[in-house]
Design a protein around this motif. Structure first.
Motif, short mmCIF file in Angstrom:
data_model
loop_
_atom_site.label_atom_id
_atom_site.label_comp_id
_atom_site.label_asym_id
_atom_site.label_seq_id
_atom_site.Cartn_x
_atom_site.Cartn_y
_atom_site.Cartn_z
N SER A 73 0.82 -1.20 0.00
CA SER A 73 0.00 0.00 0.00
C SER A 73 0.86 1.25 0.00
N SER A 74 2.04 1.20 0.62
CA SER A 74 2.90 2.37 0.64
C SER A 74 3.50 2.64 -0.72
N SER A 75 3.57 1.63 -1.60
CA SER A 75 4.13 1.83 -2.93
C SER A 75 3.06 2.13 -3.97
N VAL A 76 1.80 2.06 -3.60
CA VAL A 76 0.71 2.35 -4.54
C VAL A 76 0.74 3.83 -4.90
N CYS A 77 0.76 4.11 -6.19
CA CYS A 77 0.82 5.51 -6.62
C CYS A 77 0.02 5.78 -7.89
N ILE A 78 -0.64 4.76 -8.44
CA ILE A 78 -1.42 4.95 -9.66
C ILE A 78 -2.85 4.50 -9.37
N PHE A 79 -3.77 5.46 -9.41
CA PHE A 79 -5.14 5.22 -8.98
C PHE A 79 -6.12 5.58 -10.11
N PRO A 80 -7.31 5.01 -10.05
CA PRO A 80 -8.39 5.55 -10.89
C PRO A 80 -8.89 6.85 -10.27
N ILE A 81 -9.41 7.74 -11.08
CA ILE A 81 -9.93 9.01 -10.55
C ILE A 81 -11.09 8.72 -9.62
N SER A 82 -11.06 9.37 -8.46
CA SER A 82 -12.07 9.12 -7.42
C SER A 82 -13.47 9.46 -7.93
N LYS A 83 -14.45 8.67 -7.49
CA LYS A 83 -15.83 8.93 -7.87
C LYS A 83 -16.39 10.18 -7.21
N THR A 84 -15.68 10.70 -6.21
CA THR A 84 -16.13 11.95 -5.58
C THR A 84 -15.95 13.15 -6.51
N SER A 337 -7.17 22.18 -18.19
CA SER A 337 -8.27 21.40 -17.59
C SER A 337 -7.77 20.01 -17.19
N THR A 338 -6.98 19.40 -18.07
CA THR A 338 -6.39 18.10 -17.76
C THR A 338 -5.50 18.18 -16.54
N VAL A 339 -4.65 19.21 -16.48
CA VAL A 339 -3.74 19.38 -15.36
C VAL A 339 -4.50 19.59 -14.06
N LEU A 340 -5.48 20.48 -14.05
CA LEU A 340 -6.23 20.79 -12.83
C LEU A 340 -6.98 19.57 -12.31
N ILE A 341 -7.69 18.89 -13.20
CA ILE A 341 -8.50 17.74 -12.78
C ILE A 341 -7.63 16.61 -12.26
N ASN A 342 -6.56 16.29 -12.97
CA ASN A 342 -5.73 15.15 -12.57
C ASN A 342 -4.84 15.46 -11.39
N CYS A 343 -4.42 16.71 -11.22
CA CYS A 343 -3.64 17.07 -10.03
C CYS A 343 -4.51 17.05 -8.79
N VAL A 344 -5.76 17.49 -8.90
CA VAL A 344 -6.69 17.40 -7.77
C VAL A 344 -6.95 15.93 -7.43
N ALA A 345 -7.16 15.11 -8.47
CA ALA A 345 -7.39 13.67 -8.23
C ALA A 345 -6.17 13.02 -7.58
N TRP A 346 -4.97 13.41 -8.00
CA TRP A 346 -3.74 12.87 -7.42
C TRP A 346 -3.62 13.25 -5.95
N GLU A 347 -3.93 14.50 -5.62
CA GLU A 347 -3.84 14.94 -4.22
C GLU A 347 -4.89 14.26 -3.35
N GLN A 348 -6.05 13.96 -3.90
CA GLN A 348 -7.08 13.27 -3.13
C GLN A 348 -6.71 11.81 -2.87
N CYS A 349 -6.06 11.17 -3.82
CA CYS A 349 -5.77 9.74 -3.71
C CYS A 349 -4.51 9.46 -2.90
N GLU A 351 -1.96 10.02 -0.05
CA GLU A 351 -1.95 10.63 1.28
C GLU A 351 -0.72 11.50 1.50
N GLU A 352 0.41 11.14 0.89
CA GLU A 352 1.64 11.89 1.12
C GLU A 352 1.71 13.17 0.29
N SER A 353 0.78 13.35 -0.63
CA SER A 353 0.82 14.52 -1.48
C SER A 353 0.29 15.75 -0.75
N SER A 354 0.69 16.94 -1.21
CA SER A 354 0.18 18.19 -0.65
C SER A 354 -1.23 18.44 -1.19
#
Length: 471
Positions: A73-84, A337-349, A351-354
């Motif tokens: 789980s600590s090495s997981v870094c590639i996620f599907p975009i959250s349904k939220t 738009s791609t950058v904003l949406i995917n960077c927000v999704a990355w930060e949500q998924c 935990e170590e991200s800002s």
């Protein structure tokens, strides 16, 4: 009599012997039964011990699996975009041209580009690298690479997974070299090159490289890039990636320099880190409500706050000083738009991200409550005139900003928001907002003041005339 007695005695001795034999036999049977019961008890104890052993070994195995799960789980870094995150723009969330990694593999219409990956693999191998060695190294990385994906990939066999990763890795490496012009002078564009023959594919391909669901582990890309670079390679993977991304979002070399050796999970993580503003010292004020919303552009302008576009390589670097809110200019197009949406999704998924992008989007969501607010920001040069229409910009910030909790007190813009709120609540701001927000309200106030002034003058003149006449 004596003989009879002797006879009786002689007759009784066999009976006693038989009795003694019977008793001995019963005693031996009792001993045998006792030994058998003891053996049965020993067997029962052995079975119980085996049961305990199985239980303890099972618990130990669970702990070992749990430890491996935690490491995974600590090495997981590639996620599907959250349904939220609500649907905003399919082109900004899903791959447009090419599927990279397992999440969108085999989906239409992305399968059309799959055949072209073999061209890039052949180009990679033509650099003098053994295909057998490539496969061998990718097989060695297979376990660590699988652990980077949050979804269960047990449906993919090792053979299919290794083939997919090898094709996609060589494709991304050669694509960066191709777009970034980091190839040997001896390499010429071929007629069957899908990019050389169709340059219009470059913008969507760059966007596909920055989508969260379309990522490859950075350590895999870096290994194959460095291994295939050779002596004539001019750039590192970091330099080449920034060179390609700058085609869509140009920035100064000084803005990129600190990130040329940054640790990254994947290409999106690298680009995300390079966009973050300088770290700020946040001053926490617990007397200030954590969920207090900020006013929109229209209300802030009517209160006397000015909006100004400022030059910056980081559009998150917002400043407020002397009733002037300075926001770096941004163009809202398909790439941002791609950058904003995917960077927000990355930060949500992760935990170590800002949470800088979440804070920025939430801040802009507060400023924009209607299309008129977007119009004001465009007129001030904060949102570029080359952006999508007002409705799209409003919808983007509203939907994306509403999907994430905005904690004002913990936001990197908390100091700016607190100063804006302090001024907005002041008496002077209230006076301007109520009486001087529009030209008509100013004219009304001025007319009332002039009427009062004329009335006072008329009264004074009447009193002066009366005193002159009867004085």
């Amino acid at each position: 009599m004596e003989n009879q007695a002797i006879i009786v005695i002689d007759e009784s001795e066999p009976e006693n012997e038989i009795t003694e034999i019977g008793e001995a036999s019963r005693h031996s049977q009792d001993l045998g039964a006792g030994n058998q019961s003891e053996q049965e008890e020993e067997h029962a104890d052995g079975r119980e011990l085996d049961h305990y052993m199985d239980h303890i070994e099972s618990r130990l195995e669970d702990r070992r699996n749990g430890a491996r799960g935690e490491r995974k789980s600590s090495s997981v870094c590639i996620f599907p975009i959250s349904k939220t995150i609500p649907f905003i723009n399919d082109r900004a969330e899903r791959p447009e041209i090419v599927s990279i990694g397992p999440y969108h593999k085999g989906m239409d219409p992305l399968t059309d580009f799959e055949e072209y990956k073999w061209i890039f693999l052949e180009r990679f191998v033509s650099r003098g690298k053994s295909l057998r060695f490539c496969l061998d190294k990718m097989m060695d990385m297979e376990g660590a690479t699988r652990c980077c994906y949050s979804r269960d990939l047990s449906w993919m066999s090792k053979k299919d997974f290794v083939e997919m990763m090898l094709l996609d890795t060589c494709f991304v490496v050669e694509l960066l070299r191709h777009i970034g012009n980091d190839r040997d002078s001896s390499e010429e564009d071929e007629e069957d090159d899908p990019i050389f023959t169709r340059p219009s594919l470059i913008p969507p391909l760059i966007r596909d490289l920055l989508k969260l669901e379309n990522q490859l582990p950075f350590f895999v890309l870096e290994f194959f890039f460095d291994w295939s670079k050779g002596e004539r390679g001019k750039n590192t993977l970091h330099e080449l990636a920034f060179k390609v991304f700058d085609l869509a979002l140009p920035r100064s070399p000084d803005a990129i320099l600190p990130f040329l050796d940054a640790d990254a999970k994947h290409l999106l993580d690298l680009f995300h880190k390079s966009l973050l503003p300088p770290k700020r010292v946040m001053k926490t004020d617990h007397r200030w409500p954590a969920d207090q919303p900020m006013q929109c552009v229209t209300l802030l302008k009517s209160s006397g706050i000015k909006f100004k576009s400022r030059r910056s390589d980081c559009f998150l670097d917002i400043k407020y000083k002397n009733r002037e809110l300075q926001i770096p200019s941004i163009i809202i197009n398909d790439f941002t738009s791609t950058v904003l949406i995917n960077c927000v999704a990355w930060e949500q998924c992760h935990e170590e991200s800002s949470s800088y992008f979440i804070d920025y989007i939430s801040f802009m969501n507060c400023l924009i409550s209607q299309s008129a607010d977007v119009s004001f920001l465009c007129s001030d040069g904060i949102i570029s005139e080359f952006s999508h229409d007002y409705h799209y910009v409003e919808t983007l910030f509203k939907r994306l900003g509403g999907s994430s909790g905005f904690k004002v007190r913990d936001c990197y813009l908390s100091e700016e928001i607190r100063e804006i709120e302090a001024y907005y609540s002041s008496n002077w701001a209230t006076l301007k907002r109520v009486y001087f927000s529009t030209p008509w309200s100013f004219i009304s106030v001025f007319s009332a003041f002039l009427l009062i002034l004329l009335t006072m003058v008329q009264t004074i003149m009447s009193v002066w005339s009366y005193q002159s006449q009867f004085g």
